[in-house]
Scaffold this motif. Structure first.
Motif, mmCIF file in Angstrom:
data_model
loop_
_atom_site.group_PDB
_atom_site.id
_atom_site.type_symbol
_atom_site.label_atom_id
_atom_site.label_comp_id
_atom_site.label_asym_id
_atom_site.label_seq_id
_atom_site.Cartn_x
_atom_site.Cartn_y
_atom_site.Cartn_z
ATOM 1 N N ILE A 109 0.828 -1.197 0.000
ATOM 2 C CA ILE A 109 0.000 0.000 0.000
ATOM 3 C C ILE A 109 0.866 1.251 0.000
ATOM 4 O O ILE A 109 1.776 1.390 0.832
ATOM 5 C CB ILE A 109 -0.942 0.006 1.223
ATOM 6 C CG1 ILE A 109 -1.828 -1.246 1.195
ATOM 7 C CG2 ILE A 109 -1.779 1.273 1.264
ATOM 8 C CD1 ILE A 109 -2.635 -1.453 2.456
ATOM 9 N N GLU A 110 0.596 2.149 -0.912
ATOM 10 C CA GLU A 110 1.284 3.433 -0.972
ATOM 11 C C GLU A 110 0.366 4.420 -1.674
ATOM 12 O O GLU A 110 -0.312 4.079 -2.629
ATOM 13 C CB GLU A 110 2.611 3.285 -1.721
ATOM 14 C CG GLU A 110 2.476 2.625 -3.079
ATOM 15 C CD GLU A 110 3.813 2.376 -3.762
ATOM 16 O OE1 GLU A 110 4.804 2.949 -3.311
ATOM 17 O OE2 GLU A 110 3.836 1.627 -4.739
ATOM 18 N N GLU A 111 0.349 5.641 -1.179
ATOM 19 C CA GLU A 111 -0.524 6.656 -1.730
ATOM 20 C C GLU A 111 0.279 7.923 -2.000
ATOM 21 O O GLU A 111 1.135 8.310 -1.190
ATOM 22 C CB GLU A 111 -1.651 6.989 -0.748
ATOM 23 C CG GLU A 111 -2.749 5.933 -0.667
ATOM 24 C CD GLU A 111 -3.611 5.926 -1.917
ATOM 25 O OE1 GLU A 111 -4.508 6.771 -2.044
ATOM 26 O OE2 GLU A 111 -3.360 5.063 -2.791
ATOM 27 N N PRO A 112 0.027 8.589 -3.140
ATOM 28 C CA PRO A 112 0.742 9.837 -3.401
ATOM 29 C C PRO A 112 0.404 10.894 -2.358
ATOM 30 O O PRO A 112 -0.743 11.001 -1.902
ATOM 31 C CB PRO A 112 0.257 10.233 -4.802
ATOM 32 C CG PRO A 112 -1.041 9.511 -4.983
ATOM 33 C CD PRO A 112 -0.912 8.249 -4.213
ATOM 34 N N ASP A 113 1.419 11.663 -1.966
ATOM 35 C CA ASP A 113 1.275 12.790 -1.032
ATOM 36 C C ASP A 113 0.793 12.369 0.353
ATOM 37 O O ASP A 113 0.263 13.186 1.115
ATOM 38 C CB ASP A 113 0.322 13.863 -1.601
ATOM 39 C CG ASP A 113 0.811 14.430 -2.922
ATOM 40 O OD1 ASP A 113 2.050 14.510 -3.087
ATOM 41 O OD2 ASP A 113 -0.002 14.766 -3.780
ATOM 42 N N VAL A 114 0.939 11.085 0.679
ATOM 43 C CA VAL A 114 0.596 10.601 2.014
ATOM 44 C C VAL A 114 1.782 9.809 2.544
ATOM 45 O O VAL A 114 2.253 8.882 1.883
ATOM 46 C CB VAL A 114 -0.665 9.700 1.995
ATOM 47 C CG1 VAL A 114 -0.962 9.185 3.412
ATOM 48 C CG2 VAL A 114 -1.855 10.464 1.441
ATOM 49 N N GLU A 115 2.265 10.170 3.729
ATOM 50 C CA GLU A 115 3.390 9.450 4.302
ATOM 51 C C GLU A 115 2.946 8.096 4.840
ATOM 52 O O GLU A 115 1.808 7.926 5.289
ATOM 53 C CB GLU A 115 4.038 10.276 5.428
ATOM 54 C CG GLU A 115 4.731 11.532 4.934
ATOM 55 C CD GLU A 115 5.546 12.209 6.018
ATOM 56 O OE1 GLU A 115 6.385 11.527 6.645
ATOM 57 O OE2 GLU A 115 5.350 13.417 6.242
ATOM 58 N N ALA A 116 3.889 7.147 4.817
ATOM 59 C CA ALA A 116 3.587 5.799 5.284
ATOM 60 C C ALA A 116 3.110 5.810 6.732
ATOM 61 O O ALA A 116 2.196 5.060 7.097
ATOM 62 C CB ALA A 116 4.823 4.904 5.134
ATOM 63 N N ASP A 117 3.698 6.666 7.579
ATOM 64 C CA ASP A 117 3.294 6.716 8.990
ATOM 65 C C ASP A 117 1.817 7.091 9.124
ATOM 66 O O ASP A 117 1.096 6.549 9.983
ATOM 67 C CB ASP A 117 4.150 7.732 9.748
ATOM 68 C CG ASP A 117 5.554 7.213 10.016
ATOM 69 O OD1 ASP A 117 5.860 6.084 9.596
ATOM 70 O OD2 ASP A 117 6.352 7.949 10.634
ATOM 71 N N ASP A 118 1.366 8.031 8.290
ATOM 72 C CA ASP A 118 -0.037 8.442 8.360
ATOM 73 C C ASP A 118 -0.954 7.331 7.872
ATOM 74 O O ASP A 118 -2.051 7.119 8.412
ATOM 75 C CB ASP A 118 -0.252 9.715 7.515
ATOM 76 C CG ASP A 118 0.536 10.898 8.059
ATOM 77 O OD1 ASP A 118 0.556 11.078 9.287
ATOM 78 O OD2 ASP A 118 1.130 11.630 7.260
ATOM 79 N N MET A 119 -0.507 6.622 6.847
ATOM 80 C CA MET A 119 -1.310 5.502 6.350
ATOM 81 C C MET A 119 -1.395 4.398 7.409
ATOM 82 O O MET A 119 -2.465 3.803 7.621
ATOM 83 C CB MET A 119 -0.677 4.961 5.071
ATOM 84 C CG MET A 119 -1.536 3.963 4.324
ATOM 85 S SD MET A 119 -3.112 4.650 3.758
ATOM 86 C CE MET A 119 -2.548 5.846 2.553
#
Length: 954
Positions: A109-119
């Motif tokens: 899982i990875e989202e543009p403009d979202v840090e991994a910690d927030d996800m």
């Protein structure tokens, strides 16, 4: 956690960088870099295997960072601004790491403009509202804000109780819950964000409040309850630097609180139910492993044997490390799957035909452990008594070469004639196709070189151990690097001791007189243990990031240092004798003056008698008795008394220095002259100084006073052969130059680039003017700051009050804020990881950095501040030494001899006619020694002098 669903969220980005830095460069069949991919795949496979065997997850996903931008960059444009770009060879591996995750049929899982910690935070909260428990696989301190919190509101319909969150640190194989967070931060998880906001984060460039470290931040939040309350309380605090900082930088702290707060409402691109953990289908994983050439992993998959070989950093068999001081855990290795040492299996090789069979087997094995037995510990005077070889566990032999009594009528056992044995062994020991493994190989190289064999290539288990575990402790006990100690620590084996074989005291016999059965057990065991240690320790270099420092700095240095020791340096015996007489006369005069002040005779060299004179008879204040019941009269005590005007203390200090120099140098050097060469052959230790510096013994050349007249006189006794001169090449202020680079101090970098006097520049910045006094003070401060000096320490050096010294330190940090940031950053790393690191990757461990004993803790902190700088300096001069002789040979100057390495200086002997040509080569090698591994922002300077003596050249 019961039968409820249990979600594991893996911080994949942390895995990537750990894998990259812990493994050597690798490429796949198409030439694409895959070192980090291989490490990541291994770690992920092992995690899945371990969790499957344990009471593991029902659901699992890997979370990655997709881009470097997030909402935090919009709030603060300097967020993560100091982070360097990823290494060039890591960039093409990022998409392959995503492929690796999907090959395990795991959600990636990875989202543009979202840090991994927030996800991770968003998924964790969503899962706990469904009643699921969550484990975050990471050691990230920011994520510790989530730990221990159980959902008790906004629960999904039908959910009676929310789930809870904990963390799994796979590096330490430790669970982290609420209690562990409180132990680490001094506050519960819900207040960790407030602590982080005060202390900031140099890695992410979160400002915090400059000068407020973890302990101060924790104390403030624990006392006041919240960040806002702590900041509000600043107005009522007593006047202090802390009060000023809290008031002045309040806005920075409040901004930092927003930056460290995890976003818990991100969109969830993959549903929680789709994270259900199922058995890994072998087909996609096999295709991935095959494509990238991971044959060893592919074989394990085909064999169905579970995870690949467990690395030391992730081995679940190791004891839990919760509560262990950083650095204490990690160098106790799982016992290798070898049979126990069986000394009865060793062979005593007494015929040439049997020796030739061993040599043939060694050629076929391509690796042989070697050890020599000699008549004494002096490698320049000893006789070679025997050689031992090992090709595997319990597959070892001893070749006696010089056994039998010294008496010409003594019975000599059957053994191969030495010349014939060495002739047979020479092709093996010099073959480039066979690796020779030694423990403290420098000694053996010198012994064999004196017998006409130049051994190559060489591996050294003592150096490998040092590069892995310098300064590390095990179970609170210092971790040395001697063979017996390593055998006990890593192999669980107790080696035979020399005393057991040869006896002690008057009944001791030389090794050459030991019966062959006992000699074989002792000598072959050394080779056997060396082989086992090599097989155990060498793989750790790649896993733990030690390959670069071992292969590029320390390993190639072993034969270089051995050659320097063999060549030695000439000393003037007559001049030494004259100095000894002068020192004896001077110490006698001082002794008489001391007796006059005391108004009685006593033994000046007796601490007990001196203490009684100083504190009981003369009545000086401040005397302290130790456990032995006698007063301390060490140097610090005498210096304090001297500062208080005690003339007798001045005289005793001067007497001690002369007496020490006489016994250590002018007397000892005469005795150290080798009767065969007429030169002094100092012995260098490659593992004697924790930061990587070389140290020397017999004689110790590191402690000759540098800038005193007496030190110059001693150096005058080190001379060149007739027709030659000595050339001394000394790095100029290398530690200050490195500090300017490592701390990124623009004004200091500019001064070095322009060739300015750095102490004058510092005096101008500090005091607004440059004169003899301010320059001297600036010089003291420049070096003292790099050694983490305290206000009291600086006050003692400058002869000022502690408050004035603190004001100078504060002014220094105001003028050069990069230095203070470097100190804070370094201490953060050491407290977090347990070690500091040089620019070349040399680790120095500080197991007492978290000690409850203030003196121990502060001592570790001071050493930790300096270690990266001093260690990098040591790495650079070592690289220069390794490159020096090839460069001189290429310039047609092979006859130039490198004799000594002392601190930042190299000393050479050469014909006077070659000085100009050699000077250019030597200077070029030294100034470029860091490259290409490290590109410095400051030029390295080298001062070169020549003369008929070391003193004249220095």
């Amino acid at each position: 956690m019961g039968d409820k669903p249990h979600l594991y969220l893996v911080d994949g980005s942390a895995y990537i960088f750990r894998a990259y830095h812990r493994l050597p460069p690798l490429t796949d069949p198409e030439g694409t870099p895959v070192g980090a991919v291989y490490g990541y795949t291994t770690m992920l496979w092992k995690l899945a295997d371990d969790l499957h065997k344990a009471d593991g997850p029902t659901h699992l996903a890997v979370i990655l960072d997709k881009s470097s931008h997030s909402f935090r960059n919009d709030l603060y444009d300097q967020y993560k601004a100091n982070r360097p770009d990823p290494p060039e060879d890591l960039v093409p591996q990022f998409p392959l790491i995503r492929d690796a995750t999907r090959a395990f049929s795991l959600p990636c899982i990875e989202e543009p403009d979202v840090e991994a910690d927030d996800m991770i935070a968003s998924y964790a909260r969503a899962a706990t509202r469904k009643g699921w428990d969550v484990t975050i696989v990471s050691s990230d301190k920011d994520l510790m804000q989530l730990i221990g919190q159980c959902a008790d509101e906004d629960l999904e319909p039908g959910v009676e109780a929310g789930g809870c969150i904990d963390m799994l640190d796979t590096m330490k194989n430790a669970r982290i819950g609420r209690d562990e967070v409180i132990e680490k931060f001094g506050v519960p998880p819900e207040l960790v964000g407030d602590v982080l906001a005060l202390m900031g984060d140099s890695v992410d460039n979160i400002p915090g409040i400059f000068g407020v470290g973890p302990k101060t931040a924790s104390k403030l939040i624990a006392e006041h309850g919240t960040l806002t309350a702590a900041l509000d309380a600043a107005e009522g605090m007593k006047k202090s630097k802390l009060k000023e900082r809290l008031l002045e930088h309040r806005a920075d702290a409040e901004l930092s609180r927003v930056l460290v707060t995890l976003k818990e409402d991100c969109g969830l691109p993959v549903s929680l139910d789709d994270m259900k953990l199922v058995e890994v289908p072998p087909e996609p994983l096999a295709a991935f492993l095959s494509k990238h050439g991971f044959t060893s992993l592919l074989k394990r998959l085909d064999a169905g044997t579970g995870s690949p070989a467990r690395t030391t950093e992730l081995d679940p068999a190791r004891q839990d490390t919760k509560g262990v001081t950083p650095g204490e855990q990690g160098n106790r290795q799982p016992p290798p799957d070898y049979p126990a040492v069986d000394r009865s299996s060793y062979e005593c090789v007494q015929t040439l035909s049997r020796l030739e069979e061993w040599i043939q087997r060694a050629h076929a094995a391509r690796l042989v452990a070697v050890d020599t037995e000699t008549s004494s510990l002096d490698c320049m005077l000893c006789d070679l008594v025997g050689i031992s070889l090992a090709l595997g566990p319990n597959d070892a032999c001893y070749i006696p070469l010089g056994h039998g009594g010294n008496d010409m009528f003594a019975e000599r056992p059957e053994q191969i004639e030495k010349a014939a044995a060495l002739a047979a062994l020479r092709p093996l020991l010099t073959s480039d196709a066979v690796t020779k493994v030694f423990h403290n190989g420098k000694y053996d190289l010198n012994v064999l070189a004196r017998n006409g064999i130049a051994v190559s290539p060489v591996e050294d288990t003592m150096i490998i151990s040092f590069d892995l575990d310098a300064g590390r402790q095990l179970d609170g006990i210092g971790g040395g690097h001697g063979m017996d100690e390593l055998a006990d620590r890593h192999l669980g084996h107790t080696c035979l001791t020399f005393k057991e074989i040869c006896g002690t005291g008057k009944k001791a016999i030389p090794f050459g007189e030991v019966p062959l059965d006992k000699a074989t057990e002792y000598a072959a065991e050394d080779a056997d243990v060396t082989w086992r240690l090599y097989k155990l320790l060498k793989p750790r270099l790649a896993v733990e990031g030690g390959t670069r420092i071992y292969q590029r700095v320390d390993r190639p240095l072993v034969p270089v240092v051995a050659g320097m020791e063999r060549h030695g340096i000439k000393v003037d015996r007559a001049q030494l004798a004259r100095l000894s007489e002068e020192f004896a006369s001077e110490t006698a005069r001082l002794e008489k003056e001391i007796h006059g002040i005391a108004e009685r005779e006593f033994t000046v060299g007796s601490p007990k008698q001196l203490g009684e004179v100083l504190f009981d008879q003369l009545g000086y204040k401040g005397g302290k008795k130790g456990k032995s019941g006698q007063y301390s009269t060490d140097q610090s005590v005498l210096e304090r008394l001297s500062a208080d005007g005690a003339e007798i203390a001045d005289k005793v200090l001067e007497w001690r220095q002369l007496a020490k120099l006489k016994s250590t140098y002018t007397d000892a050097l005469q005795q150290a002259i080798n009767p065969e060469t007429g030169r002094v052959h100092t012995s260098y230790s490659l593992v004697g100084a924790q930061t990587g510096r070389l140290s020397s013994t017999d004689p110790n050349l590191q402690n000759i006073p540098i800038r005193t007249e007496i030190g110059r006189q001693i150096r005058e006794t080190f001379v060149a052969q007739d027709g030659n001169v000595l050339l001394a090449a000394d790095y100029s202020q290398i530690e200050l130059r490195l500090a300017a680079h490592m701390a990124d101090v623009p004004s200091l970098k500019e001064a070095f680039a322009n060739g300015e006097d750095i102490h004058s520049r510092t005096a101008s910045e500090m005091f607004g003017e440059v004169n003899r006094d301010t320059r001297a003070r600036a010089k003291t401060i420049n070096f003292a700051i790099l050694y983490g000096i305290s206000r009291w320490g600086l006050a003692g050096r400058l002869g000022v009050e502690a408050d004035e010294a603190q004001a100078m330190i504060d002014t220094y940090f105001q003028r050069f804020p990069g230095i203070q940031k470097y100190i804070v950053r370094t201490l953060e790393q050491v407290r977090e990881c347990g070690y500091s690191e040089t620019l070349f990757g040399r680790k120095t461990w500080f197991p007492r950095i978290g000690s409850k004993n203030q003196a121990e803790r502060q001592g570790s902190e001071r050493a930790a501040i300096n270690a990266p700088i001093q260690g990098t300096s040591a790495d650079i001069i070592k690289r220069a030494m390794v490159r020096m002789m090839p460069a001189l040979e290429a310039a047609g100057l092979a006859h130039v001899q490198m004799l000594l390495q002392v601190h930042d200086e190299l000393v050479f002997e050469l014909p006077e006619s070659d000085v100009d040509a050699a000077r250019k080569v030597i200077e070029n090698v030294m100034v470029s020694a860091a490259e290409p591994s490290v590109k410095l922002d400051v030029p390295l300077g080298v001062d070169i002098g020549t003369g008929t003596s070391w003193g004249a050249a220095h």
